[in-house]
Design an enzyme around this catalytic site. Structure first.
Site, PDB file in Angstrom:
ATOM      1  N   TRP A   4      -9.036  -7.212  -9.217  1.00 49.95           N
ATOM      2  CA  TRP A   4      -8.273  -6.038  -9.669  1.00 49.95           C
ATOM      3  C   TRP A   4      -9.066  -4.758  -9.427  1.00 49.95           C
ATOM      4  CZ3 TRP A   4      -3.632  -7.324  -9.503  1.00 49.95           C
ATOM      5  CH2 TRP A   4      -3.181  -8.541  -9.997  1.00 49.95           C
ATOM      6  N   ASP A  45      -9.719  -0.123 -16.647  1.00 48.77           N
ATOM      7  CA  ASP A  45      -8.550  -1.006 -16.706  1.00 48.77           C
ATOM      8  C   ASP A  45      -8.869  -2.082 -17.742  1.00 48.77           C
ATOM      9  OD1 ASP A  45      -6.661  -2.998 -16.327  1.00 48.77           O
ATOM     10  OD2 ASP A  45      -6.998  -3.242 -14.170  1.00 48.77           O
ATOM     11  N   LYS A 103      -0.447  -8.868 -20.602  1.00 46.93           N
ATOM     12  CA  LYS A 103      -1.514  -9.832 -20.853  1.00 46.93           C
ATOM     13  C   LYS A 103      -1.678 -10.051 -22.363  1.00 46.93           C
ATOM     14  CE  LYS A 103      -2.031  -9.834 -16.495  1.00 46.93           C
ATOM     15  NZ  LYS A 103      -2.910  -9.099 -15.616  1.00 46.93           N
TER      16      LYS A 103
HETATM   17  C1  LIG Z   1      -2.835  -8.484 -14.287  1.00 45.07           C
HETATM   18  C2  LIG Z   1      -3.799  -7.408 -14.064  1.00 45.07           C
HETATM   19  C3  LIG Z   1      -3.491  -6.315 -13.234  1.00 45.07           C
HETATM   20  C4  LIG Z   1      -2.190  -6.187 -12.486  1.00 45.07           C
HETATM   21  O1  LIG Z   1      -1.183  -5.909 -13.366  1.00 45.07           O
HETATM   22  P1  LIG Z   1       0.304  -5.574 -12.886  1.00 45.07           P
HETATM   23  O2  LIG Z   1       0.907  -5.078 -14.150  1.00 45.07           O
HETATM   24  O3  LIG Z   1       0.881  -6.854 -12.386  1.00 45.07           O
HETATM   25  O4  LIG Z   1       0.216  -4.540 -11.847  1.00 45.07           O
HETATM   26  C5  LIG Z   1      -4.426  -5.322 -13.103  1.00 45.07           C
HETATM   27  N1  LIG Z   1      -5.605  -5.378 -13.749  1.00 45.07           N
HETATM   28  C6  LIG Z   1      -5.935  -6.418 -14.535  1.00 45.07           C
HETATM   29  C7  LIG Z   1      -7.264  -6.426 -15.218  1.00 45.07           C
HETATM   30  C8  LIG Z   1      -5.046  -7.459 -14.720  1.00 45.07           C
HETATM   31  O5  LIG Z   1      -5.370  -8.493 -15.505  1.00 45.07           O
END
Ligand SMILES: *Cc1c(COP(=O)(O)O)cnc(C)c1O
Length: 361
Positions: free
Chosen positions: A101, A171, A195
């Site tokens: 990511w 993030d 998540k």
């Molecule tokens: C799942 C995830 C993403 C991507 O998320 P989307 O909402 O599908 O774009 C980005 N960063 C992390 C840390 C993730 O776990």
């Protein structure tokens, strides 16, 4: 009806109480005679839903007044572009690449300016967090970017990087609201909610006000991708993902009822410790990450034999322990232990692993 123990990395398990409340309110939300899905986002009743949700996340995280809370769309992945478009004043940013990511975010930022990779753990399949105490952050970098919890590889920063005075952008999709944090340590802290917080379709970005430019620095940025657009309109510039935000709001209430983020942290650590302690003494299973950087949210593990891994995934599924298959790039297994995973779920998993180890020795 029977519910399984769902170890999915995302979309993932939500608190049963929240799902029951949503079910009870489905046809008639608080006497409105309609579902939240059916109501105008400009109505008084919806305004109250989104305002309460914002206040509750502010209370949970202790968000200072000089931070804005934006409810956005496009998933965490759209933030990979929105962040550089809005923040790259000097056209330069520093990225620490600790997984897929972070790598995607770094690659995307390169479309809008100079995205400089100042550290990486790719040399060892992202199984650790690099030393970030003295990295070569360029003087004129607009921000330093991290992915704080690496969902796929199961690592987590135990200490935030030394950004040398530059704003930190993080993030936190897979550790969102899993523990208390000091929001002032961040310029932007954001996450896709699917998540640990709610249904897919909502991303929450908490942004220090002075980082929101009147106009995005990247020429031609769409109106919908300007932070200012959404900050000025209090996340109601256009129709937001109304139902998803409502569910997030119910989860915030649930978190408050549990006692808040300090309590969640304690519970999450206890769940993770149970699984890691088992892995550390097992002769069949092992964790894939250096112990000091282990995530308490996502726990990847392997048997070292891919046929045995497959057998484990199939048999655990049949036993009601689902979505334990590891990410395709890591193989093996991964158990995600988000807020809504009860301790009992991890106990059941560990008991299953013990039995599996005995039977397949
Ligand atoms: C799942 C995830 C993403 C991507 O998320 P989307 O909402 O599908 O774009 C980005 N960063 C992390 C840390 C993730 O776990």
């Amino acid at each position: 009806m029977s519910r399984v123990f769902n170890f999915s990395a995302g979309p993932a398990v939500l608190p049963e109480e929240v799902l029951k409340t949503a079910a009870a309110e489905m046809l008639d939300y608080h006497g409105s005679g309609m579902s939240v899905m059916e109501m105008s986002h400009r109505s008084k009743v919806y305004e109250s839903i989104i305002e309460t949700a914002e206040q509750d996340i502010r209370d949970l995280y202790g968000i200072p007044d000089n931070y804005r809370v934006l409810f956005l769309q496009g998933g965490a992945s759209l933030q990979f572009s929105m962040i550089p478009m809005n923040l790259m004043k000097n056209g330069k940013a520093a990225y620490i690449v600790t997984g897929q990511w972070a790598k995607k975010a770094w690659q995307e930022a390169g479309k809008y300016g100079e995205a400089i990779k100042i550290a990486s753990s790719e040399d060892k399949t992202f199984s650790y967090i690099p030393d970030c105490s003295d990295l070569p952050v360029p003087e004129d970098a607009d921000y330093v970017y991290i992915c704080e919890n690496n969902t796929i590889y199961g690592t987590k920063y135990k200490k935030l990087p030394n950004t040398k005075g530059h704003p930190l952008v993080a993030d936190v999709s897979s550790c969102f609201l899993s523990e208390p944090v000091n929001i002032s340590d961040y310029g932007i802290i954001y996450g896709g909610v699917q998540k640990n917080v709610g249904p897919a379709g909502v991303v929450i970005s908490i942004i220090r006000e002075d980082l929101i430019p009147d106009e995005p620095y990247f020429a031609g940025t769409p109106t919908m991708m300007s932070f200012k657009t959404h900050a000025d309109a209090k996340s109601l510039y256009n129709t937001p993902p109304t139902y998803g935000i409502y569910i997030c709001g119910l989860v915030f209430k649930w978190l408050k009822e549990q006692g808040g983020l300090a309590v969640m942290k304690e519970r999450n650590e206890k769940k993770a410790a149970l699984l890691y302690e088992f892995l550390d003494q097992s002769r069949m299973f092992s964790g894939t990450v250096v112990p000091e950087d282990r995530s308490i949210m996502n726990v990847p593990f392997v048997t070292g034999n891919s046929d045995l891994d497959k057998k484990f995934v199939a048999e655990s599924e049949a036993a009601g322990l689902v979505n334990l298959k590891g990410h395709r790039t890591v193989g093996g297994m991964r158990a995600s232990l988000y807020n809504a995973m009860p301790y009992e779920g991890v106990e059941t998993l560990v008991q299953f692993m013990e039995r599996f180890e005995k039977e397949n020795r």
